[in-house]
Design a protein around this motif. Structure first.
Motif, short mmCIF file in Angstrom:
data_model
loop_
_atom_site.label_atom_id
_atom_site.label_comp_id
_atom_site.label_asym_id
_atom_site.label_seq_id
_atom_site.Cartn_x
_atom_site.Cartn_y
_atom_site.Cartn_z
N LYS A 1 0.84 -1.20 0.00
CA LYS A 1 0.00 0.00 0.00
C LYS A 1 0.87 1.25 0.00
CE LYS A 1 -4.09 1.68 2.15
NZ LYS A 1 -5.04 1.58 3.20
N LEU A 2 1.99 1.18 0.71
CA LEU A 2 2.92 2.30 0.78
C LEU A 2 3.54 2.58 -0.59
CD1 LEU A 2 4.34 4.30 2.70
CD2 LEU A 2 6.10 2.58 2.98
N ILE A 3 3.90 1.50 -1.31
CA ILE A 3 4.51 1.65 -2.64
C ILE A 3 3.50 2.25 -3.62
CG2 ILE A 3 5.48 0.37 -4.60
CD1 ILE A 3 6.69 -1.55 -2.58
N LEU A 4 2.25 1.77 -3.56
CA LEU A 4 1.22 2.27 -4.47
C LEU A 4 0.91 3.76 -4.22
CD1 LEU A 4 -1.27 -0.71 -4.69
CD2 LEU A 4 0.28 0.10 -6.44
N THR A 5 0.87 4.16 -2.97
CA THR A 5 0.61 5.58 -2.68
C THR A 5 1.77 6.45 -3.11
OG1 THR A 5 1.39 5.31 -0.42
CG2 THR A 5 -0.97 5.13 -0.75
N SER A 6 3.01 5.90 -2.99
CA SER A 6 4.20 6.65 -3.40
C SER A 6 4.21 6.82 -4.92
CB SER A 6 5.45 5.91 -2.93
OG SER A 6 6.59 6.54 -3.42
N HIS B 1 1.59 6.83 -6.88
CA HIS B 1 0.49 7.71 -7.25
C HIS B 1 0.85 9.18 -7.03
CE1 HIS B 1 -3.47 8.92 -8.22
NE2 HIS B 1 -3.88 9.21 -6.98
N LYS B 2 1.57 9.47 -5.96
CA LYS B 2 1.97 10.85 -5.68
C LYS B 2 3.00 11.34 -6.70
CE LYS B 2 1.32 10.89 -0.70
NZ LYS B 2 1.97 11.02 0.59
N ASN B 3 3.90 10.44 -7.14
CA ASN B 3 4.99 10.83 -8.04
C ASN B 3 4.71 10.41 -9.48
OD1 ASN B 3 6.51 11.86 -5.90
ND2 ASN B 3 7.27 9.81 -5.41
N LYS B 4 3.44 10.28 -9.83
CA LYS B 4 3.04 9.82 -11.16
C LYS B 4 3.55 10.76 -12.25
CE LYS B 4 -1.22 9.08 -13.64
NZ LYS B 4 -2.66 9.14 -13.55
N ASP B 5 3.44 12.00 -12.06
CA ASP B 5 3.88 12.97 -13.07
C ASP B 5 5.40 12.93 -13.25
OD1 ASP B 5 1.29 13.80 -13.43
OD2 ASP B 5 1.44 15.43 -11.94
N LEU B 6 6.09 12.78 -12.15
CA LEU B 6 7.56 12.72 -12.21
C LEU B 6 8.04 11.47 -12.95
CD1 LEU B 6 10.16 14.15 -11.27
CD2 LEU B 6 10.05 12.76 -9.21
N LEU B 7 7.41 10.34 -12.67
CA LEU B 7 7.77 9.08 -13.35
C LEU B 7 7.46 9.15 -14.84
CD1 LEU B 7 6.64 6.40 -10.76
CD2 LEU B 7 8.95 6.96 -11.43
N LEU B 8 6.30 9.71 -15.22
CA LEU B 8 5.96 9.83 -16.64
C LEU B 8 6.93 10.77 -17.36
CD1 LEU B 8 2.05 9.95 -16.54
CD2 LEU B 8 3.50 8.13 -17.43
N TYR B 9 7.30 11.84 -16.70
CA TYR B 9 8.25 12.79 -17.28
C TYR B 9 9.61 12.09 -17.49
CZ TYR B 9 11.10 16.98 -17.84
OH TYR B 9 11.96 17.93 -18.31
N GLY B 10 10.11 11.30 -16.54
CA GLY B 10 11.39 10.58 -16.65
C GLY B 10 11.34 9.52 -17.74
#
Length: 159
Positions: free
Chosen positions: A3-8, A10-19
């Motif tokens: 659950k902790l990984i999924l919330t992390s 979700h919060k950094n979704k934009d950053l991951l897509l940009y990378g």
């Protein structure tokens, strides 16, 4: 934990897509650069590859052709009990069937005498020496005087 990984994520979704987008763009640029280099330098690349293949082939062929061919020659050496005594191999003498007179002619041949000199030394005619010589050649299975002397020395019939 999950659950902790999924919330992390979700919060950094934009950053991951940009990378991920930047990584795909970098891969695309590298691919285009490679295609450009390949298209530009195709003849040089093929020429270099052919040169490398033929260089390797030339080195391999030179090593094969330049390898010395070794020929082993074995010679038997006469056995001496001491420096001045020669021991004749009587068994070999009997096997060849050389008569005592033919043995004398063979020893004089080994000393380097001509047929005429052998005839004078043994008090026989030149034809008799030639007959003895031809019988010696036949019994030792050779064609020349030098071969007869060498064969007889190898068989330890003469010194």
């Amino acid at each position: 934990m999950m659950k902790l990984i999924l919330t992390s994520l979700h919060k950094n979704k934009d950053l991951l897509l940009y990378g991920l987008g930047l990584a795909l763009l970098l891969i695309g640029l590298r691919w285009l650069e490679f295609r450009f280099l390949l298209a530009t330098y195709t003849p040089e690349i093929f020429t270099g590859a052919i040169a490398a293949v033929f260089t390797g082939l030339g080195i391999w062929l030179a090593l094969k052709l330049a390898k010395p061919k070794t020929i082993v020659v074995e010679k038997e050496v006469a056995v001496y009990v001491n420096e001045n005594v020669f021991i004749r191999d009587e068994k070999a003498l009997e096997e060849t069937g050389i008569s005592p007179r033919e043995l004398e002619v063979l020893e004089l041949m080994a000393d380097g005498l001509s047929n005429a000199e052998i005839a004078d030394k043994l008090f026989v005619s030149l034809n008799t020496v030639k007959t003895h010589s031809s019988k010696i050649f036949e019994k030792l299975e050779v064609k020349r005087r030098t071969q007869a002397v060498e064969t007889a020395k190898r068989m330890r019939i003469i010194s």
